[in-house]
Motif scaffolding. Structure first.
Motif, short mmCIF file in Angstrom:
data_model
loop_
_atom_site.label_atom_id
_atom_site.label_comp_id
_atom_site.label_asym_id
_atom_site.label_seq_id
_atom_site.Cartn_x
_atom_site.Cartn_y
_atom_site.Cartn_z
N LEU A 215 -3.24 -7.99 -4.80
CA LEU A 215 -2.14 -8.98 -5.30
C LEU A 215 -1.99 -9.20 -6.52
O LEU A 215 -1.15 -9.51 -7.16
CB LEU A 215 -2.07 -10.28 -4.18
N HIS B 105 4.20 -19.98 -7.69
CA HIS B 105 3.44 -18.79 -7.12
C HIS B 105 2.60 -18.16 -8.17
O HIS B 105 1.54 -17.59 -7.42
CB HIS B 105 4.80 -17.87 -6.89
N PRO C 222 12.53 -12.97 -4.79
CA PRO C 222 13.56 -12.01 -5.04
C PRO C 222 15.01 -12.46 -4.98
O PRO C 222 15.94 -11.92 -5.35
CB PRO C 222 13.30 -10.82 -3.94
N ALA D 279 10.75 -5.08 2.68
CA ALA D 279 11.75 -5.92 2.12
C ALA D 279 12.79 -4.97 1.00
O ALA D 279 12.63 -5.11 -0.01
CB ALA D 279 11.02 -7.00 1.25
N ARG E 60 5.88 -3.34 -6.05
CA ARG E 60 6.27 -4.14 -5.16
C ARG E 60 5.93 -4.14 -3.83
O ARG E 60 5.53 -5.04 -3.01
CB ARG E 60 7.92 -4.16 -5.27
N GLY F 151 0.68 -8.29 -8.74
CA GLY F 151 1.44 -9.47 -9.37
C GLY F 151 1.65 -9.40 -10.89
O GLY F 151 2.72 -9.62 -11.34
N GLY G 194 6.14 -16.51 -2.95
CA GLY G 194 6.55 -15.06 -3.02
C GLY G 194 7.96 -14.67 -2.58
O GLY G 194 8.57 -14.17 -3.16
N ALA H 243 1.35 -19.04 -0.75
CA ALA H 243 1.51 -18.05 -1.84
C ALA H 243 2.49 -17.28 -1.26
O ALA H 243 3.56 -16.71 -1.86
CB ALA H 243 0.36 -17.43 -2.23
N GLY H 244 2.45 -16.82 0.13
CA GLY H 244 3.36 -15.76 0.70
C GLY H 244 4.55 -16.25 0.85
O GLY H 244 5.68 -15.71 0.80
N ALA I 190 0.50 -8.84 0.83
CA ALA I 190 0.53 -10.32 1.10
C ALA I 190 0.71 -10.51 2.62
O ALA I 190 0.55 -11.45 3.42
CB ALA I 190 1.94 -10.77 0.60
N HIS J 94 2.24 -4.79 -3.20
CA HIS J 94 2.20 -6.55 -3.15
C HIS J 94 2.48 -7.03 -1.93
O HIS J 94 1.96 -7.89 -1.44
CB HIS J 94 3.13 -7.00 -4.43
N HIS J 95 3.63 -6.55 -1.54
CA HIS J 95 4.19 -7.19 -0.21
C HIS J 95 3.19 -6.97 0.88
O HIS J 95 3.11 -7.60 1.64
CB HIS J 95 5.74 -6.98 0.02
C1 HEM Z 1 -2.35 -15.00 -2.54
C2 HEM Z 1 -1.66 -14.17 -3.49
C3 HEM Z 1 -0.13 -13.67 -3.44
C4 HEM Z 1 0.72 -13.63 -2.49
C5 HEM Z 1 0.38 -13.94 -0.99
C6 HEM Z 1 1.79 -13.16 -3.02
C7 HEM Z 1 2.96 -12.68 -2.06
C8 HEM Z 1 4.24 -12.54 -2.46
C9 HEM Z 1 5.30 -11.99 -1.89
C10 HEM Z 1 5.41 -11.82 -0.38
C11 HEM Z 1 6.16 -11.50 -2.76
C12 HEM Z 1 7.81 -11.24 -2.44
C13 HEM Z 1 7.60 -9.39 -2.51
C14 HEM Z 1 9.09 -8.70 -2.49
O1 HEM Z 1 9.70 -8.92 -3.48
O2 HEM Z 1 9.05 -8.16 -1.62
C15 HEM Z 1 5.68 -11.90 -4.10
C16 HEM Z 1 6.61 -11.61 -5.04
C17 HEM Z 1 5.92 -11.89 -6.65
N1 HEM Z 1 4.94 -11.95 -6.88
FE1 HEM Z 1 3.23 -12.39 -5.43
N2 HEM Z 1 1.59 -13.12 -4.31
C18 HEM Z 1 0.38 -13.57 -4.60
C19 HEM Z 1 0.01 -13.47 -5.76
C20 HEM Z 1 0.78 -13.32 -6.89
C21 HEM Z 1 0.05 -13.23 -8.19
C22 HEM Z 1 -1.36 -13.59 -8.74
C23 HEM Z 1 1.20 -13.08 -9.17
C24 HEM Z 1 1.20 -12.88 -10.67
C25 HEM Z 1 0.13 -13.50 -11.43
C26 HEM Z 1 2.33 -12.62 -8.56
C27 HEM Z 1 3.62 -12.54 -8.85
C28 HEM Z 1 4.66 -12.13 -8.01
C29 HEM Z 1 5.95 -11.84 -8.75
C30 HEM Z 1 6.10 -11.80 -10.25
C31 HEM Z 1 6.75 -11.53 -7.66
C32 HEM Z 1 8.41 -11.39 -7.86
C33 HEM Z 1 8.78 -9.90 -7.89
C34 HEM Z 1 8.92 -9.48 -6.36
O3 HEM Z 1 9.67 -10.21 -5.51
O4 HEM Z 1 8.84 -8.36 -6.23
N3 HEM Z 1 1.92 -12.86 -7.11
N4 HEM Z 1 4.35 -12.16 -4.04
#
Ligand code: HEM
Length: 485
Positions: free
Chosen positions: A56, A212, A165, A282, A109, A60, A161, A157-158, A116, A112-113
């Motif tokens: 993540l 987030h 979008p 997603a 992406r 991220g 996040g 966080a989930g 999560a 990451h999802h």
């Molecule tokens: C426990 C940690 C984390 C969880 C559970 C988590 C979860 C999520 C989820 C579910 C999304 C939506 C993904 C999607 O678009 O399908 C997201 C988006 C995003 N996350 Fe995280 N995240 C975490 C940590 C981080 C960290 C540490 C960063 C950056 C330092 C980060 C940056 C981002 C960014 C920039 C997006 C928006 C881009 C996108 O939606 O694709 N996340 N995150």
């Protein structure tokens, strides 16, 4: 693999029943004064969660390079033809851009999802294994609270996040969140303005962005460091077995345990990458952008927040009370209180159990779930309740797929939510007692061999063989007084 032990000064490993194969290495390893790890599969769950977190953070940070946390309206002009010319938020446009046009963007992406989605499951499994084995009692109470906090932070966080979008699904989720905030007694309107920064959607996307990518990761880092420090200073709890006592640890030498955890970490990271590369998650260009006036039916939150949605669905609509000239929307408040009570009960369970059992002692030997029927029953009741709420979050999907009326499902699930946990508790307690009786029987009379013998007088009988030492030690650890003279 050889077993070993961490010896506590002045204590000799005591062997109940038979000598374990590895007693020699126990002594040798004990002299080196190094840590040993219990050789149990549940010890690998930490590596599973760590891999999710690492994936993540890495993905991220890569997402940060392309994601634009802005609710400003732009006209979409990217490569997806069905959206061209549509007014969308800059956040939505940047996420579609990074999915469809940035090389490797879709992989990052989706990985990451997926991470999560797996993280809360791995944390729940850790909570469950610790709960059912009593690994939350002294001296592991703080570790339990920190694990519960990690779980709540992973949910936060989930959820935050998921909103970033700014697609139709995340917009629907935010609408529900706004409804909950507005329902807060007396300060609902003010609180909503404060959180959203104005009329819906206000500034919620940029605000959630900072939550987030900065606030939650920072708090999570503090909690994880605290967990590490607390864990380093504690002897790990171990399951009962031959040669296992309250004051030793029988298991793997720490280098072997570290290699095994590293393997788990790498395998998990690899699987998450393969999932990110091959399994769609997603696809926001299909959902379309979030618009304040639209909320789609069939909107599913990610699995770990579905139970909160389910709790809202089960509350009777229009369940309001007028009080001091104001309205208390119980249909919104009660589900929130129930959810908070469930999470609070999980975090505070060690204190609750200590209060009820008056057991203030330290326990390094783990229980077998059957040996604590009431605790196991409570755990099953809790999971059943959670499961029913979770299922209730999918009533619209079930309606569409199986043509079962939405209201019918809600009515049935209301009854199930009240009755099933109690039933689960009773059945589990009965099962545990039956398993205990079987264990007692095996210790006292041995195990059936399946061979039939005939005595000279014509009688048939089945000889029993003595219970293997390891199994005997596991059983007798909890029934020492009852089973041995
Ligand atoms: C426990 C940690 C984390 C969880 C559970 C988590 C979860 C999520 C989820 C579910 C999304 C939506 C993904 C999607 O678009 O399908 C997201 C988006 C995003 N996350 Fe995280 N995240 C975490 C940590 C981080 C960290 C540490 C960063 C950056 C330092 C980060 C940056 C981002 C960014 C920039 C997006 C928006 C881009 C996108 O939606 O694709 N996340 N995150």
């Amino acid at each position: 693999m050889t077993s070993t032990t961490m010896r506590v000064r002045g204590d000799q490993p005591r062997v109940a029943g038979a000598r374990p194969k590895s007693l020699r290495s126990i002594a040798t390893y004990g002299r080196l004064g190094r840590r040993a790890e219990p050789n149990h599969w549940s010890r690998l769950l930490g590596a599973l969660s760590a891999a999710c977190l690492a994936v993540l953070v890495v993905t991220g940070v890569l997402l940060l390079l392309h994601y634009e946390p802005s609710a400003d309206t732009v006209t979409y002009s990217g490569s997806y033809p069905l959206l061209r010319g549509v007014p969308v938020s800059a956040a939505y446009a940047s996420t579609v851009h990074l999915s469809l046009e940035v090389r490797g963007g879709m992989l990052i992406r989706q990985t990451h999802h997926w991470a999560a989605l797996v993280l809360p499951a791995s944390l729940m499994l850790q909570l469950a294994t610790r709960f059912f084995t009593g690994a939350f009692r002294k001296p592991y109470r703080l570790a339990w609270v920190l694990l519960s906090a990690t779980f709540v932070l992973a949910l936060a966080a989930g959820w935050s996040g998921y909103a970033l979008p700014d697609d139709m699904l995340s917009g629907t989720g935010l609408r529900i969140f706004q409804g909950i905030l507005v329902g807060t007694p007396f300060v609902g309107g003010w609180l909503t303005g404060l959180v959203f920064g104005g009329e819906f959607p206000g500034d919620i996307v940029p605000r959630l962005y900072w939550l987030h990518v900065a606030v939650i990761p920072a708090v999570l880092a503090v909690v994880l460091v605290a967990r590490y420090v607390v864990g380093r200073r504690q002897r790990p709890a171990q399951p009962s077995g031959a040669g296992h006592t309250e004051s030793n640890v029988v298991g793997l030498p720490w280098p072997a345990a570290a290699v095994r955890s590293a393997g788990m970490f790498l395998i998990t990271s690899g699987i998450l990458l393969v999932m990110g590369a091959t399994l769609t998650v997603a696809p926001i260009w299909l959902y379309g952008p979030s618009t304040p006036e639209a909320a789609s039916a069939g909107s599913q939150p990610d699995w770990y927040t579905s139970w909160l949605d389910g709790a809202l669905r089960l509350a009777p609509s229009g369940w309001d009370v007028t009080w001091f000239g104001g309205t208390l929307p119980l249909a919104v408040l009660v589900p929130q209180l129930v959810a908070a009570a469930l999470l609070g009960a999980v975090a505070l369970y060690p204190l609750l159990e200590q209060w009820v059992t008056r057991d203030r002692g330290e326990h390094h030997l783990l229980d077998r779930p059957r040996d604590r029927p009431h605790r196991t029953g409570l755990g099953v009741a809790g999971f059943t309740f959670f499961g029913v709420l979770w299922l209730s979050g999918s009533t619209d999907i079930v309606s569409t797929l199986f043509h079962v009326g939405f209201e019918t499902q809600v009515d049935v699930l209301r009854v199930v939510a009240i009755a099933a946990p109690g039933l689960g508790y009773l059945v589990t307690v009965a099962l545990c007692r039956a398993l205990q009786a079987r264990d007692r029987d095996a210790v006292q009379h041995g195990v059936e061999t399946g061979r039939m013998m005939r005595a000279p007088d014509g009688r048939y009988w089945e000889p029993h063989s003595p219970l293997p030492a390891e199994a005997r030690a596991r059983i007798t650890a909890a029934h020492q007084q009852e089973l041995t003279p």
